[in-house]
Design a protein around this motif. Sequence first.
Motif, mmCIF file in Angstrom:
data_model
loop_
_atom_site.group_PDB
_atom_site.id
_atom_site.type_symbol
_atom_site.label_atom_id
_atom_site.label_comp_id
_atom_site.label_asym_id
_atom_site.label_seq_id
_atom_site.Cartn_x
_atom_site.Cartn_y
_atom_site.Cartn_z
ATOM 1 N N GLN A 1 0.849 -1.341 -0.126
ATOM 2 C CA GLN A 1 -0.018 -0.049 0.064
ATOM 3 C C GLN A 1 0.880 1.305 0.099
ATOM 4 N N TYR A 2 0.341 2.286 -0.430
ATOM 5 C CA TYR A 2 0.901 3.750 -0.300
ATOM 6 C C TYR A 2 0.090 4.627 -0.498
ATOM 7 N N ARG A 3 0.204 5.895 0.272
ATOM 8 C CA ARG A 3 -0.539 6.840 0.285
ATOM 9 C C ARG A 3 -0.175 7.864 -0.554
ATOM 10 N N LYS A 4 -0.792 8.728 -1.315
ATOM 11 C CA LYS A 4 -0.576 9.627 -2.210
ATOM 12 C C LYS A 4 -1.621 10.763 -2.330
ATOM 13 N N SER A 5 -1.173 11.872 -2.658
ATOM 14 C CA SER A 5 -2.221 12.937 -3.012
ATOM 15 C C SER A 5 -2.350 13.309 -4.394
ATOM 16 N N LYS A 6 -3.625 13.370 -4.834
ATOM 17 C CA LYS A 6 -4.052 13.822 -6.310
ATOM 18 C C LYS A 6 -4.381 15.214 -6.366
ATOM 19 N N PRO A 7 -3.824 15.767 -7.266
ATOM 20 C CA PRO A 7 -4.036 17.249 -7.379
ATOM 21 C C PRO A 7 -5.610 17.527 -7.328
ATOM 22 N N PRO A 8 -5.967 18.760 -6.836
ATOM 23 C CA PRO A 8 -5.240 19.583 -6.091
ATOM 24 C C PRO A 8 -5.434 19.003 -4.407
ATOM 25 N N ARG A 9 -4.459 18.124 -3.889
ATOM 26 C CA ARG A 9 -4.249 17.846 -2.520
ATOM 27 C C ARG A 9 -5.337 16.949 -2.106
ATOM 28 N N ILE A 10 -5.966 16.032 -3.036
ATOM 29 C CA ILE A 10 -6.881 14.976 -2.739
ATOM 30 C C ILE A 10 -6.153 13.811 -2.163
ATOM 31 N N PRO A 11 -6.477 13.407 -0.816
ATOM 32 C CA PRO A 11 -5.728 12.125 -0.285
ATOM 33 C C PRO A 11 -6.052 10.904 -0.755
ATOM 34 N N MET A 12 -5.187 10.150 -1.446
ATOM 35 C CA MET A 12 -5.621 9.021 -1.902
ATOM 36 C C MET A 12 -4.824 7.665 -1.396
ATOM 37 N N LEU A 13 -5.461 6.646 -1.382
ATOM 38 C CA LEU A 13 -4.818 5.555 -0.879
ATOM 39 C C LEU A 13 -4.840 4.454 -2.012
ATOM 40 N N GLY A 14 -3.568 3.794 -2.318
ATOM 41 C CA GLY A 14 -3.063 2.825 -3.350
ATOM 42 C C GLY A 14 -2.992 1.611 -2.653
ATOM 43 N N THR A 15 -3.874 0.609 -3.194
ATOM 44 C CA THR A 15 -3.560 -0.726 -2.377
ATOM 45 C C THR A 15 -3.433 -1.789 -3.557
ATOM 46 N N SER A 16 -2.555 -2.437 -3.463
ATOM 47 C CA SER A 16 -1.853 -3.370 -4.674
ATOM 48 C C SER A 16 -1.642 -4.702 -4.226
ATOM 49 N N ILE A 17 -2.278 -5.655 -5.027
ATOM 50 C CA ILE A 17 -1.630 -7.023 -4.847
ATOM 51 C C ILE A 17 -0.942 -7.517 -5.970
ATOM 52 N N ARG A 18 0.190 -8.535 -5.549
ATOM 53 C CA ARG A 18 1.021 -8.854 -6.366
ATOM 54 C C ARG A 18 0.375 -10.529 -6.568
ATOM 55 N N THR A 19 -0.177 -11.005 -7.774
ATOM 56 C CA THR A 19 -0.459 -12.760 -7.918
ATOM 57 C C THR A 19 0.767 -13.198 -8.741
ATOM 58 N N GLU A 20 0.439 -14.478 -9.048
ATOM 59 C CA GLU A 20 1.460 -15.058 -9.782
ATOM 60 C C GLU A 20 1.582 -14.203 -11.195
ATOM 61 N N ARG A 21 0.540 -13.934 -11.614
ATOM 62 C CA ARG A 21 0.508 -13.204 -12.874
ATOM 63 C C ARG A 21 0.318 -11.716 -12.954
ATOM 64 N N PHE A 22 -0.759 -11.105 -12.013
ATOM 65 C CA PHE A 22 -0.691 -9.785 -12.222
ATOM 66 C C PHE A 22 -0.318 -8.952 -11.030
ATOM 67 N N ARG A 23 -0.343 -7.660 -11.171
ATOM 68 C CA ARG A 23 -0.328 -6.697 -10.079
ATOM 69 C C ARG A 23 -1.629 -5.683 -10.506
ATOM 70 N N TYR A 24 -2.353 -5.925 -9.463
ATOM 71 C CA TYR A 24 -3.651 -5.193 -9.495
ATOM 72 C C TYR A 24 -3.647 -4.096 -8.365
ATOM 73 N N THR A 25 -3.934 -2.823 -8.781
ATOM 74 C CA THR A 25 -3.909 -1.806 -7.891
ATOM 75 C C THR A 25 -5.280 -1.065 -8.022
ATOM 76 N N ASP A 26 -5.745 -0.905 -6.767
ATOM 77 C CA ASP A 26 -7.002 0.271 -6.768
ATOM 78 C C ASP A 26 -6.534 1.408 -5.952
ATOM 79 N N TRP A 27 -7.164 2.715 -6.376
ATOM 80 C CA TRP A 27 -6.648 3.978 -5.858
ATOM 81 C C TRP A 27 -8.089 4.584 -5.517
ATOM 82 N N ARG A 28 -8.331 4.759 -4.090
ATOM 83 C CA ARG A 28 -9.340 5.156 -3.605
ATOM 84 C C ARG A 28 -9.174 6.688 -2.682
ATOM 85 N N ASN A 29 -10.332 7.501 -2.692
ATOM 86 C CA ASN A 29 -9.978 8.711 -2.006
ATOM 87 C C ASN A 29 -10.035 8.120 -0.298
ATOM 88 N N ARG A 30 -9.341 8.667 0.445
ATOM 89 C CA ARG A 30 -8.960 8.220 1.918
ATOM 90 C C ARG A 30 -9.998 9.085 2.451
#
Length: 499
Positions: free
Chosen positions: A413-442
């Motif tokens: 996981q990682y927290r970021k800010s989307k312009p203009p300063r919207i707090p976002m949380l990225g949650t990512s999983i790595r499987t055998e084949r994929f990396r899936y990431t969803d970004w949500r407004n915190r």
Amino acid sequence: MTMTSNARTLMLGITFLCIVGSLRSETDAADRPNVLMIAVDDLRPELACYGANHIHSPNIDRLAESGVRFDRAYCQIAVCGASRASLLSGCRPETTQCWDYKTPLRAKMPDVLTLPQHFRNNRYETTFLGKVYHSRTDDPQGWSLSADRIAPADRTKGKGYVLPRVPLPNQRPANSNRKSGPAFENGGDVPDDAYADGHTADRAVKVMQHLAEQDKPFFFAVGFLKPHLPFNAPAKYWELYDRASIQIPSREDVIDGVQYARSGWGELKNYPGIPNDVPYLDDELTAELIHGYYAAVSYTDAQVGKLIDELERLNLRDSTIVVLWGDHGWYVGDFGDWCKHTNYEIATRVPLIVSAPGIPEKQKSNALVEFVDIFPTLSELANLDIPEHCQGQSFVPVLKEPHREWKQAALSQYRKSKPPRIPMLGTSIRTERFRYTDWRNRTTGELDAIELIDFKTNPGATRNVAADPSYAIFLPHLAELCAKSATGVRVETGTTANP
């Protein structure tokens, strides 16, 4: 009041049982394996034992030969303080609430049972040197012994820079994070202990000698700073590499990727001589920085060798679990990016090597493992109970059978800010084949964006295929895995995440 004969006999029996129990406990503790945990800052799995033959890492390679090398190990968050808080507590970032480098674990979880504390509670002598937690003062409950008292630091050694400072152009923002020295230094003909990690290794050898004389088993954590910025090392490590042969990574960015999710170059931008008004660094500066990173890796590798050599000299190697990890990955110009501060493959994939009594040697595993798994794994290897709060799972079965099927996904996981300063949380999983990431407004929890990398068709991770209709069949299951993993729900093993 006089004690009856039966009462006296009962008391004598209880006393005898207590003495026997105490002696048995001491004997059991003495029979348990020692633990040497080696933490390395900003070490990506670009090592010879991982197939990077251009890297000179003979000592880490030797450690890998003596145990199991994990090729798909992942940290839970790519920033040093938060990553270490997760590993040492056995909890994911959603639980620790440590999201940056400066928040101590105990500030958020004052009563959590930590990894070193668990060993201390089970009659281990526990101590550390160097960077284990981000702050040296975090988790005083975890340590039974002050290594500083056994091997005091010499203030004439262990410097950050060893050369006189040369004024450099001030091409950096005027903020409190700006650095006073360059991003790299070839220290010339100086001994290893002129820099901090060399001095730490020499002190660690003295601590190991002290621990070897004790009746208790030990849990000794040693943290090395390099190859963290600045890339400083003696000349002999720079001379291992020919700068002209260093390959410049591709700067191709992820097509249809989330642009606010990039690293922003982290602390590199605060060093003098690093331009801040360009999309990526030129080839000359990129090669110079990579050269420094490689030199710092080899310098740290030499310090790891000193610890392993001393274990062998003290005849402790066969009775000691050795685990080496890098706290997160690192960009060296990949995609034009630097440092870490994302939840993508390069920032979250880490080196992890475990060598332990009874574990097969010269093995590698493709099993998906996570930093939260290290706490329960070391507990099981040492025949300790696994605390209920641990959100990972012991991978001892994988150590014994490196090619067996294992868990479906590893989370970051990682927290970021989307312009203009919207707090976002990225949650990512790595499987055998994929990396899936969803970004949500915190604040609202609303889904903002999805990224999907298919490593089967795109090993370079250069295309987001989340919007491709042919991948729609995979998204619901990946989203479910992602949600479960983030909340600490243990995902079942032995099945595939790819329908």
